[in-house]
Design an enzyme around this catalytic site. Sequence first.
Site, mmCIF file in Angstrom:
data_model
loop_
_atom_site.group_PDB
_atom_site.id
_atom_site.type_symbol
_atom_site.label_atom_id
_atom_site.label_comp_id
_atom_site.label_asym_id
_atom_site.label_seq_id
_atom_site.Cartn_x
_atom_site.Cartn_y
_atom_site.Cartn_z
ATOM 1 N N CYS A 77 0.860 -1.188 0.000
ATOM 2 C CA CYS A 77 0.000 0.000 0.000
ATOM 3 C C CYS A 77 0.891 1.231 0.000
ATOM 4 O O CYS A 77 1.831 1.309 0.806
ATOM 5 C CB CYS A 77 -0.883 -0.007 1.241
ATOM 6 S SG CYS A 77 -1.740 1.541 1.488
ATOM 7 N N CYS A 101 -0.554 6.826 6.797
ATOM 8 C CA CYS A 101 -1.871 6.954 7.426
ATOM 9 C C CYS A 101 -1.857 6.149 8.731
ATOM 10 O O CYS A 101 -0.986 5.320 8.944
ATOM 11 C CB CYS A 101 -2.977 6.505 6.481
ATOM 12 S SG CYS A 101 -3.566 4.824 6.709
ATOM 13 N N CYS A 129 -7.531 2.279 -0.539
ATOM 14 C CA CYS A 129 -7.268 1.626 0.742
ATOM 15 C C CYS A 129 -7.566 0.152 0.574
ATOM 16 O O CYS A 129 -8.646 -0.224 0.123
ATOM 17 C CB CYS A 129 -8.134 2.236 1.838
ATOM 18 S SG CYS A 129 -8.020 1.320 3.382
ATOM 19 N N TYR A 156 -25.200 -3.941 25.702
ATOM 20 C CA TYR A 156 -24.475 -3.228 24.634
ATOM 21 C C TYR A 156 -24.793 -3.915 23.294
ATOM 22 O O TYR A 156 -23.904 -4.351 22.577
ATOM 23 C CB TYR A 156 -22.954 -3.259 24.850
ATOM 24 C CG TYR A 156 -22.470 -2.811 26.204
ATOM 25 C CD1 TYR A 156 -22.137 -1.480 26.437
ATOM 26 C CD2 TYR A 156 -22.308 -3.715 27.253
ATOM 27 C CE1 TYR A 156 -21.662 -1.066 27.670
ATOM 28 C CE2 TYR A 156 -21.844 -3.311 28.495
ATOM 29 C CZ TYR A 156 -21.513 -1.990 28.698
ATOM 30 O OH TYR A 156 -21.040 -1.596 29.917
ATOM 31 N N GLU A 216 -29.158 -1.089 24.955
ATOM 32 C CA GLU A 216 -28.242 -0.301 24.131
ATOM 33 C C GLU A 216 -28.556 1.185 24.341
ATOM 34 O O GLU A 216 -29.707 1.558 24.525
ATOM 35 C CB GLU A 216 -28.427 -0.730 22.651
ATOM 36 C CG GLU A 216 -28.014 0.245 21.604
ATOM 37 C CD GLU A 216 -26.510 0.478 21.559
ATOM 38 O OE1 GLU A 216 -25.718 -0.476 21.660
ATOM 39 O OE2 GLU A 216 -26.128 1.661 21.419
ATOM 40 N N CYS A 273 -13.294 -5.777 22.216
ATOM 41 C CA CYS A 273 -12.387 -5.328 21.152
ATOM 42 C C CYS A 273 -11.135 -4.709 21.752
ATOM 43 O O CYS A 273 -10.376 -4.030 21.061
ATOM 44 C CB CYS A 273 -13.095 -4.380 20.196
ATOM 45 S SG CYS A 273 -13.906 -3.025 21.025
HETATM 46 N N1 SAH Z 1 -23.224 -6.149 20.238
HETATM 47 C C1 SAH Z 1 -23.313 -5.252 19.121
HETATM 48 C C2 SAH Z 1 -22.669 -3.895 19.357
HETATM 49 C C3 SAH Z 1 -21.341 -3.871 20.030
HETATM 50 S S1 SAH Z 1 -20.492 -2.312 20.005
HETATM 51 C C4 SAH Z 1 -22.765 -5.903 17.869
HETATM 52 O O1 SAH Z 1 -22.140 -6.966 17.928
HETATM 53 O O2 SAH Z 1 -22.975 -5.352 16.788
HETATM 54 C C5 SAH Z 1 -20.824 -1.623 21.535
HETATM 55 C C6 SAH Z 1 -22.206 -1.004 21.626
HETATM 56 O O3 SAH Z 1 -22.323 -0.465 22.946
HETATM 57 C C7 SAH Z 1 -22.478 0.147 20.674
HETATM 58 O O4 SAH Z 1 -23.668 -0.104 19.968
HETATM 59 C C8 SAH Z 1 -22.635 1.359 21.608
HETATM 60 O O5 SAH Z 1 -23.572 2.315 21.139
HETATM 61 C C9 SAH Z 1 -23.095 0.722 22.890
HETATM 62 N N2 SAH Z 1 -22.826 1.468 24.125
HETATM 63 C C10 SAH Z 1 -21.774 2.273 24.414
HETATM 64 N N3 SAH Z 1 -21.853 2.726 25.670
HETATM 65 C C11 SAH Z 1 -22.983 2.192 26.208
HETATM 66 C C12 SAH Z 1 -23.599 2.291 27.484
HETATM 67 N N4 SAH Z 1 -23.070 3.021 28.464
HETATM 68 N N5 SAH Z 1 -24.743 1.617 27.692
HETATM 69 C C13 SAH Z 1 -25.295 0.854 26.709
HETATM 70 N N6 SAH Z 1 -24.751 0.736 25.460
HETATM 71 C C14 SAH Z 1 -23.624 1.393 25.225
#
Ligand code: SAH
Length: 453
Positions: A73, A79, A161, A314, A335, A410
């Site tokens: 790349c 970057c 990219c 989440y 969420e 992550c």
């Molecule tokens: N499980 C989902 C999203 C994971 S990412 C998937 O696999 O697609 C993490 C998520 O947590 C995001 O959608 C974000 O908006 C949410 N998030 C961040 N802070 C939060 C909080 N304090 N309470 C609830 N959700 C939250």
Amino acid sequence: MELKKNDIVPLEITDMTGQGSGIGHIDGMAVFCPLTAPGDTINAHILKVKKNYAFAKTESVVTPSPMRTQPDCVCYTKCGGCVFRHISYSEELKFKQQRVYDALTRIGKLNGFMMNPIIGCDDPDHYRNKSQIPVGQDKEGKIVTGFFGNHSHRIIDCSECRLHPEEFDSITAEIKRWIEKNRITVYNETTGKGLIRHIYIRQAKSTDQIMVCLVINGGDIPKQDELIKKLTGSSDKIKSIILNINRERTNVIMGKKCVTIYGKDHITDTLCGLSFDISPLSFYQINHDQTEKLYAKAKEYARLSGNEFLIDLYCGAGTIGLSMAYNVKKLLGVEIIPQAIENAKANALKNNIQNAEFICADASLAAKELTKNNTRPDVVIIDPPRKGCDGTVIEAICTMSPKRVVYVSCDPETLARDLALFTEKGYITEDVTPVDMFPRTQHVEVVVLMSSS
Ligand code: SAH
């Protein structure tokens, strides 16, 4: 030998961090040098000296490591995206595996768990289904589109990219030509003036639908019809064109308001056999094929028999929980982003899932509320952002005492910190599987099974 800033010293690189930095030692002091590889001998230019370690950059390579490959790349090292493109993908996976193990044992002080081999990507290129490309102007006034440099807000002009689909490059080029031809202003972070801030593109991999979203510092765009005609004329995959309004002087990319100017306000993807609608503001995993492997592992860990009450904290657009909904009695998703919850509810309906409920709330407040109501889930899945869980969330989960907790993370380091808290409360970390969702970059995903002792 006392190291000082700006010294040029010979350095043998003997190891590599999971974040992609080579490591060598001088008189017992670790020297971190990005873009090197174990087996390199280099002349290192010392940039910063701390008590027990130092940072350097490569002045010159004396003997290259056999691990090195030719980076494919032109923007590599400029970057802030990739950090492993100078070594082979199989070597990268080993370092990521080690990073996860080191975090869990050193930060989390965990032992006795099963550490499975990292699940790598079949194709480490073109996997991203989402890109947010900043638009700006260089010193000569030329329009630039590309990516921010490492730890900076300077846009590195980059027309290709390898991490995203090739079409994203041609769409970006089309928008750039439209900006240039019509002399449309672009955003300047210093003055807060100028219209076009980011080009944000999303692809639904299994259906090949594309969404193009322009993030603007204003209410509308000039020559809108021309842009729509050009984009839809260049690719019939584009099913949605959206303006996202962001007038704030902030480096947060997206504003809260979206206006659809062509097609639908979402695109639709298929994941784990289910159909999902994705809006610009909802979180959606960026690597489709790896997500299916990640969710399959999470489902295996959840050990569902069909009678469970499952909580998905989440939950984003509901994807993980919904992928398991047919295997549980009841699903509850939590969420914080309202649009994501709207998507999650619509996604349940779309897939004819009737045992799911979603609430829009902060995870820690919701978890506390659930404990007050004496909620008793059998399994809890948590998938927090990089900073990990709030201590109160962990506390509340443990009070609800599910038999199993599946943690999708992550960030191995915040994961390790959180697993230690779960351990204190009596949960045992049983099984750990890293999943490479982000090849060539420093990021790595991990899924963990904990059970109550
Ligand atoms: N499980 C989902 C999203 C994971 S990412 C998937 O696999 O697609 C993490 C998520 O947590 C995001 O959608 C974000 O908006 C949410 N998030 C961040 N802070 C939060 C909080 N304090 N309470 C609830 N959700 C939250």
